[in-house]
Design a protein around this motif. Structure first.
Motif, short mmCIF file in Angstrom:
data_model
loop_
_atom_site.label_atom_id
_atom_site.label_comp_id
_atom_site.label_asym_id
_atom_site.label_seq_id
_atom_site.Cartn_x
_atom_site.Cartn_y
_atom_site.Cartn_z
N TRP A 161 0.91 -1.31 -0.01
CA TRP A 161 0.15 -0.04 -0.16
C TRP A 161 0.93 1.20 -0.04
CZ3 TRP A 161 -4.92 -0.42 3.47
CH2 TRP A 161 -5.92 -1.40 2.93
N ASP B 289 0.64 4.17 -2.69
CA ASP B 289 0.41 5.66 -2.64
C ASP B 289 1.67 6.33 -3.33
OD1 ASP B 289 -1.77 5.15 -1.01
OD2 ASP B 289 -0.86 5.25 0.87
N THR C 109 1.00 6.76 -6.97
CA THR C 109 -0.14 7.57 -7.43
C THR C 109 0.27 9.11 -7.25
OG1 THR C 109 -1.73 6.02 -6.56
CG2 THR C 109 -2.56 8.36 -6.56
N GLN C 110 1.17 9.33 -6.07
CA GLN C 110 1.48 10.68 -5.90
C GLN C 110 2.58 11.35 -6.88
OE1 GLN C 110 3.25 9.90 -2.10
NE2 GLN C 110 1.19 10.36 -1.05
#
Length: 381
Positions: free
Chosen positions: A282, A286, A289-290
């Motif tokens: 996870w 993240d 995605t950032q």
């Protein structure tokens, strides 16, 4: 925005990545350790035609688009953040000439800067502050066919090594922002002295120095733009530079992300790679995605610049989001490395130190918020 990479952009990424990973990346740790200016890297950037990639060919540039420029800065920074900082500093140093220089000035200084013959530096920040150009204490006093400069500039990237500097000084302090003027000061001009160098936390090879002016006589033909119009010129240069810093954020974040993913697949705990644990996977989700969000915002700002429309707000957004997201990504990447991430034998330790400046130069995150909020409120009906 309907975004799709062009064939030229894909080829520029492949070319710059292959070269940067082969030439720059193996030298990055040594540059950080020795704290020496990597002139060999600068010369190599010039030989690769990367010091003016998106400027018109008729001026000596590469003729590429603004997104290609961001891609090149991204890939250089991914390999060596210090060299990426030198590259963006060079662009800042000559951009005033591109925006407001005369034809004669462009031939004398801009063309050699774009063709890789001269290195430029941007001189705005002073010991008393950098975010408020109206607080500039360096003065320029008219004297015959010259202006005499007196004052001190601080944190000047490549200032000790540049062939010329774009220097902002007050020609009339009583006029505030309307008293600021830009001058080109060439290396070796009497009265210009190189002061103390800075011992920085990160991007250590991107050496910064104080530049001291003591009765430094600069010919009037070295004035860029109009007398008293330097404030707007400085802001325009900085707006353009923020896209470069956003691209640096993308490049450094990509390097940290790649290192974390690789390590997570190799490091085993309890009989399996740590990438198989939900907590780690996870974190990687993240980070990815950032990273893509900051990349697209950066390219959006670059595309607006390419179109010739107002990009100031989006450039500040790209720089703000990129700087703060890169902090999260690099910090998370180090966390995934565990105790090894704290050791200098792993490049993530250097990336962690290199990243911190991205939230400070070209306007701190707080300054970006002031710029963004101001423009949003002015646009609101």
């Amino acid at each position: 925005m309907n975004f799709k990479y062009t064939d030229d952009q894909i080829e520029i990424r492949r070319m710059v990545r292959d070269w940067a990973q082969g030439y720059l990346a193996p030298k990055a740790a040594e540059i950080d350790e020795t704290n020496e200016f990597p002139m060999d890297n600068v010369k190599a950037l010039m030989e690769q035609d990367l010091m003016g990639i998106a400027y018109p060919e008729e001026l000596g540039g590469g003729g590429a688009d603004a997104i290609s420029e961001a891609i090149a800065m991204e890939e250089v920074t991914a390999a060596c953040a210090a060299t990426g900082s030198i590259m963006t500093g060079h662009y800042l140093g000559f951009d005033s000439l591109y925006l407001q220089g005369t034809d004669e000035q462009k031939e004398r200084w801009l063309r050699p800067a774009l063709e890789g013959e001269k290195l430029a530096a941007f001189c705005l920040t002073e010991p008393a502050g950098g975010s408020d150009p109206t607080a500039t204490r360096t003065t320029a006093t008219e004297d015959g066919d010259c202006y005499v400069l007196n004052g001190v500039k601080h944190f000047i990237t490549s200032g000790a090594y540049a062939d010329f500097l774009s220097v902002f000084a007050m020609t009339d302090r009583s006029k505030g922002r309307d008293g600021l003027t830009c001058f080109i000061v060439e290396k070796g001009t009497p009265g210009m002295k190189i002061g103390a160098g800075d011992d920085k936390m990160g991007i250590r090879g991107a050496r910064t120095h104080e530049i001291i002016f003591e009765d430094c006589r600069v010919p009037k033909e070295n004035i860029v733009g109009e007398i008293g119009k330097g404030y707007r010129l400085a802001l325009d240069v900085i707006d353009r530079g923020r896209i470069g810093i956003a691209a640096m954020c993308v490049g450094l974040s990509q390097a940290a992300f790649d290192a974390a993913v690789k390590y997570s697949k190799e490091r085993e705990v309890f009989g399996r790679p740590i990438s198989k644990f939900q907590g780690i996977s996870w974190m990687i989700a993240d980070m990815g995605t950032q990273l893509e969000a900051m990349r697209m915002l950066t390219y959006y700002a670059a595309d607006l610049k390419e179109q010739g429309v107002n990009f100031s707000k989006v450039a500040s957004m790209a720089k703000l989001f990129g700087a703060e997201a890169s902090h999260k990504i690099v910090t998370t990447a180090l966390q995934i490395h565990g105790g090894y991430g704290y050791m200098k034998e792993y490049p993530i330790e250097r990336m962690y130190r290199d990243q911190r400046i991205l939230e400070l130069f070209e306007g701190t995150s707080q300054i970006q918020r002031i710029v963004i909020a101001g423009q949003i409120l002015r646009e609101a009906k």
